[in-house]
Scaffold this motif. Sequence first.
Motif, PDB file in Angstrom:
ATOM      1  N   GLY A 148       0.804  -1.220   0.000  1.00 30.43           N
ATOM      2  CA  GLY A 148       0.000   0.000   0.000  1.00 30.43           C
ATOM      3  C   GLY A 148       0.834   1.266   0.000  1.00 30.43           C
ATOM      4  N   VAL A 149       2.169   1.121   0.162  1.00 37.97           N
ATOM      5  CA  VAL A 149       3.077   2.267   0.138  1.00 37.97           C
ATOM      6  C   VAL A 149       3.750   2.328  -1.230  1.00 37.97           C
ATOM      7  CG1 VAL A 149       5.086   3.361   1.190  1.00 37.97           C
ATOM      8  CG2 VAL A 149       3.499   2.024   2.604  1.00 37.97           C
ATOM      9  N   HIS A 150       3.723   3.503  -1.856  1.00 37.34           N
ATOM     10  CA  HIS A 150       4.215   3.640  -3.227  1.00 37.34           C
ATOM     11  C   HIS A 150       5.079   4.880  -3.397  1.00 37.34           C
ATOM     12  CE1 HIS A 150       1.261   0.658  -4.779  1.00 37.34           C
ATOM     13  NE2 HIS A 150       0.507   1.147  -3.809  1.00 37.34           N
ATOM     14  N   THR A 151       6.128   4.756  -4.211  1.00 35.22           N
ATOM     15  CA  THR A 151       6.705   5.930  -4.855  1.00 35.22           C
ATOM     16  C   THR A 151       5.900   6.136  -6.139  1.00 35.22           C
ATOM     17  OG1 THR A 151       8.343   4.536  -5.947  1.00 35.22           O
ATOM     18  CG2 THR A 151       9.002   5.624  -3.902  1.00 35.22           C
ATOM     19  N   TYR A 152       6.126   7.282  -6.807  1.00 38.17           N
ATOM     20  CA  TYR A 152       5.237   7.618  -7.919  1.00 38.17           C
ATOM     21  C   TYR A 152       6.057   8.227  -9.045  1.00 38.17           C
ATOM     22  CZ  TYR A 152       0.470   8.471  -9.570  1.00 38.17           C
ATOM     23  OH  TYR A 152      -0.725   8.419 -10.264  1.00 38.17           O
ATOM     24  N   ARG A 153       6.333   7.399 -10.049  1.00 43.45           N
ATOM     25  CA  ARG A 153       7.138   7.857 -11.179  1.00 43.45           C
ATOM     26  C   ARG A 153       6.711   7.208 -12.491  1.00 43.45           C
ATOM     27  NH1 ARG A 153      10.607  12.015 -12.660  1.00 43.45           N
ATOM     28  NH2 ARG A 153      12.066  11.272 -14.239  1.00 43.45           N
ATOM     29  N   MET A 154       6.421   5.898 -12.434  1.00 43.85           N
ATOM     30  CA  MET A 154       6.166   5.114 -13.629  1.00 43.85           C
ATOM     31  C   MET A 154       4.666   4.941 -13.863  1.00 43.85           C
ATOM     32  SD  MET A 154       9.406   4.618 -14.049  1.00 43.85           S
ATOM     33  CE  MET A 154       9.593   3.410 -15.348  1.00 43.85           C
ATOM     34  N   LEU A 155       4.331   4.589 -15.098  1.00 48.19           N
ATOM     35  CA  LEU A 155       2.940   4.284 -15.416  1.00 48.19           C
ATOM     36  C   LEU A 155       2.444   3.130 -14.551  1.00 48.19           C
ATOM     37  CD1 LEU A 155       0.385   4.622 -17.090  1.00 48.19           C
ATOM     38  CD2 LEU A 155       1.474   3.299 -18.928  1.00 48.19           C
ATOM     39  N   ALA A 156       3.306   2.156 -14.290  1.00 46.89           N
ATOM     40  CA  ALA A 156       2.918   1.031 -13.426  1.00 46.89           C
ATOM     41  C   ALA A 156       2.600   1.508 -12.010  1.00 46.89           C
ATOM     42  CB  ALA A 156       4.035  -0.014 -13.392  1.00 46.89           C
ATOM     43  N   ASP A 157       3.333   2.507 -11.508  1.00 45.50           N
ATOM     44  CA  ASP A 157       3.038   3.078 -10.187  1.00 45.50           C
ATOM     45  C   ASP A 157       1.648   3.705 -10.186  1.00 45.50           C
ATOM     46  OD1 ASP A 157       5.670   2.478  -9.424  1.00 45.50           O
ATOM     47  OD2 ASP A 157       6.398   4.462 -10.003  1.00 45.50           O
ATOM     48  N   ALA A 158       1.358   4.477 -11.232  1.00 39.75           N
ATOM     49  CA  ALA A 158       0.065   5.158 -11.316  1.00 39.75           C
ATOM     50  C   ALA A 158      -1.079   4.162 -11.418  1.00 39.75           C
ATOM     51  CB  ALA A 158       0.058   6.111 -12.508  1.00 39.75           C
ATOM     52  N   GLU A 159      -0.882   3.081 -12.177  1.00 43.39           N
ATOM     53  CA  GLU A 159      -1.918   2.054 -12.293  1.00 43.39           C
ATOM     54  C   GLU A 159      -2.175   1.386 -10.947  1.00 43.39           C
ATOM     55  OE1 GLU A 159      -2.126   0.105 -16.594  1.00 43.39           O
ATOM     56  OE2 GLU A 159      -0.163  -0.152 -15.684  1.00 43.39           O
ATOM     57  N   ALA A 160      -1.097   1.106 -10.219  1.00 48.58           N
ATOM     58  CA  ALA A 160      -1.258   0.456  -8.919  1.00 48.58           C
ATOM     59  C   ALA A 160      -1.997   1.370  -7.948  1.00 48.58           C
ATOM     60  CB  ALA A 160       0.111   0.074  -8.358  1.00 48.58           C
ATOM     61  N   VAL A 161      -1.604   2.633  -7.886  1.00 46.31           N
ATOM     62  CA  VAL A 161      -2.247   3.571  -6.961  1.00 46.31           C
ATOM     63  C   VAL A 161      -3.698   3.799  -7.354  1.00 46.31           C
ATOM     64  CG1 VAL A 161      -2.269   5.975  -6.188  1.00 46.31           C
ATOM     65  CG2 VAL A 161      -0.116   4.709  -6.271  1.00 46.31           C
ATOM     66  N   SER A 162      -3.942   3.963  -8.635  1.00 40.86           N
ATOM     67  CA  SER A 162      -5.313   4.200  -9.097  1.00 40.86           C
ATOM     68  C   SER A 162      -6.218   3.028  -8.744  1.00 40.86           C
ATOM     69  CB  SER A 162      -5.322   4.435 -10.610  1.00 40.86           C
ATOM     70  OG  SER A 162      -6.621   4.711 -11.063  1.00 40.86           O
ATOM     71  N   GLY A 163      -5.707   1.817  -8.905  1.00 39.17           N
ATOM     72  CA  GLY A 163      -6.494   0.637  -8.558  1.00 39.17           C
ATOM     73  C   GLY A 163      -6.745   0.525  -7.067  1.00 39.17           C
ATOM     74  N   GLU A 164      -5.724   0.757  -6.269  1.00 41.40           N
ATOM     75  CA  GLU A 164      -5.876   0.639  -4.815  1.00 41.40           C
ATOM     76  C   GLU A 164      -6.773   1.736  -4.248  1.00 41.40           C
ATOM     77  OE1 GLU A 164      -2.139   0.174  -2.764  1.00 41.40           O
ATOM     78  OE2 GLU A 164      -1.403  -1.233  -4.292  1.00 41.40           O
ATOM     79  N   ALA A 165      -6.842   2.873  -4.941  1.00 40.84           N
ATOM     80  CA  ALA A 165      -7.688   3.973  -4.473  1.00 40.84           C
ATOM     81  C   ALA A 165      -9.172   3.601  -4.483  1.00 40.84           C
ATOM     82  CB  ALA A 165      -7.455   5.209  -5.333  1.00 40.84           C
ATOM     83  N   GLU A 166      -9.528   2.589  -5.247  1.00 40.92           N
ATOM     84  CA  GLU A 166     -10.926   2.146  -5.291  1.00 40.92           C
ATOM     85  C   GLU A 166     -11.401   1.648  -3.931  1.00 40.92           C
ATOM     86  OE1 GLU A 166     -13.423   1.768  -8.037  1.00 40.92           O
ATOM     87  OE2 GLU A 166     -12.154   3.526  -8.376  1.00 40.92           O
ATOM     88  N   GLU A 167     -10.489   1.024  -3.176  1.00 39.48           N
ATOM     89  CA  GLU A 167     -10.868   0.402  -1.910  1.00 39.48           C
ATOM     90  C   GLU A 167     -10.234   1.064  -0.690  1.00 39.48           C
ATOM     91  OE1 GLU A 167     -13.098  -1.924  -1.851  1.00 39.48           O
ATOM     92  OE2 GLU A 167     -13.204  -2.189  -4.025  1.00 39.48           O
ATOM     93  N   ALA A 168      -9.280   1.969  -0.913  1.00 34.52           N
ATOM     94  CA  ALA A 168      -8.487   2.465   0.208  1.00 34.52           C
ATOM     95  C   ALA A 168      -9.262   3.396   1.137  1.00 34.52           C
ATOM     96  CB  ALA A 168      -7.244   3.181  -0.307  1.00 34.52           C
ATOM     97  N   HIS A 169     -10.174   4.203   0.620  1.00 39.11           N
ATOM     98  CA  HIS A 169     -10.983   5.151   1.391  1.00 39.11           C
ATOM     99  C   HIS A 169     -10.177   6.324   1.961  1.00 39.11           C
ATOM    100  CE1 HIS A 169     -14.109   2.242   0.896  1.00 39.11           C
ATOM    101  NE2 HIS A 169     -13.486   1.341   1.634  1.00 39.11           N
ATOM    102  N   SER A 170      -8.960   6.051   2.436  1.00 39.88           N
ATOM    103  CA  SER A 170      -8.148   7.138   2.987  1.00 39.88           C
ATOM    104  C   SER A 170      -6.702   6.960   2.549  1.00 39.88           C
ATOM    105  CB  SER A 170      -8.239   7.187   4.515  1.00 39.88           C
ATOM    106  OG  SER A 170      -7.814   5.967   5.084  1.00 39.88           O
ATOM    107  N   ALA A 171      -6.015   8.091   2.347  1.00 40.33           N
ATOM    108  CA  ALA A 171      -4.638   8.067   1.838  1.00 40.33           C
ATOM    109  C   ALA A 171      -3.779   9.060   2.586  1.00 40.33           C
ATOM    110  CB  ALA A 171      -4.623   8.380   0.338  1.00 40.33           C
ATOM    111  N   ILE A 172      -2.498   8.735   2.671  1.00 39.63           N
ATOM    112  CA  ILE A 172      -1.483   9.616   3.244  1.00 39.63           C
ATOM    113  C   ILE A 172      -0.502   9.950   2.137  1.00 39.63           C
ATOM    114  CG2 ILE A 172       0.345   9.838   4.961  1.00 39.63           C
ATOM    115  CD1 ILE A 172      -1.157   7.579   6.527  1.00 39.63           C
TER     116      ILE A 172
END
Length: 411
Positions: free
Chosen positions: A125-149
């Motif tokens: 659930g912890v990500h750096t953010y640089r690659m398209l794969a990073d963005a896909e992972a974060v975007s997908g997890e945001a569906e269920e995460a409800h809250s983010a830091i």
Amino acid sequence: MPEEQIVIVGGGLAAARVAFQYREAGGEADVTILSSDADPPYHRPPLTKGFLRREQDRDSTFVQPLEAYEDAVVELRLETTVEAIHPDEHEVELEGGERLGYGTLVVATGARPRQLPVPGADLVGVHTYRMLADAEAVSGEAEEAHSAIVIGGSFIGSETAASLRMRGLAVTLVEVGETLMPQLRCPELSAELVELYRAEGVNVLLGTQVEELTGNGRLLTGARTADGQALEGYLAIAGVGVVPNVELAEQAGAKVDDGIVVDERFLTSLPDTYAIGDVARYPDPTSGRLRRIEHWSNADAQGTHLGRQLAGSRDAYDVMPVFFTQLFGRKLQVLGDVEPASECVLRGSLADGRLIGFHLTEDGVLVGAVVHGESADVAAELEVLLRSRPVVDDPTRLLDENLRPAEAVAV
């Protein structure tokens, strides 16, 4: 040695621009792009904006569709890692030992995210953010995460925090400094951004830092700050800066100083080897300083220029650095070189829907500007002014909204 072979190391925007502009300018040599990424070159700005908000699909981020490389007779080798440059032999060595000769080498290796040096940074659930794969992972997890830091209040952090909040997540943004977007070098504007984020429902914590990311087993559940606050979050993004990928060139003997040092034609100290984009520290003709710039517009302009240059153009590089950000629908454009500024004279405000920030050095020289809500001709006028580096004798005139920028600067 294949005298005419152009090899480009790196798979980002700058690499793609070199290859396609070279072809468009009539270049006929063989061109090979060596990219460690699994995806063809893509634009990074959508990753924190439209793509993260699910307003764009992945293919819309690509610089060119995959088939365009074949049509342009550009060999694109994905998931290919370059292990070494051998400048005396004019060869690059790939993972596995294969060697590929070159007549001209372009290093466009970009930069990588800094890792967060705290316990729990390896939780799911912890990500750096640089690659398209990073963005896909974060975007997908945001569906269920409800809250983010979100950790870091600069470009990546501020943009992702805004996009996640616009998707309905509860977002906490933690910045170790005293304000957001310090790179704008405009304290009044940064203070307005803090107010905007809080009005949009983002929990902005300034002057503190995440000391530990906490979890349930291997899964992220929150964080603890240095001042003792416990935060809830099932998704975390670390946007704490990037490091230029200079190692290949440095190990080959290239001069390195906060990036690969290049001359006005982007030549490195290695023979027949150029460097462009996030990794290159170049002499900016508009400011007179050596600069390394980590923005889309810089990679775009330098890649375009070098592609044409390799095809025979003798034009000098003379592009005014410009970059953009978009935060809760507010677009900010920054021109010039704001880093040397000691003062930002702000005319207008975000609340007014229009603003110009004039960046002045201690000697009153106008070196940069930030713009929101102004017409394109105002930005063009500011660029002309910035190129002349005028001394502003009366900064109060800059506040007069009845004066055009050129009138406000005039003696």
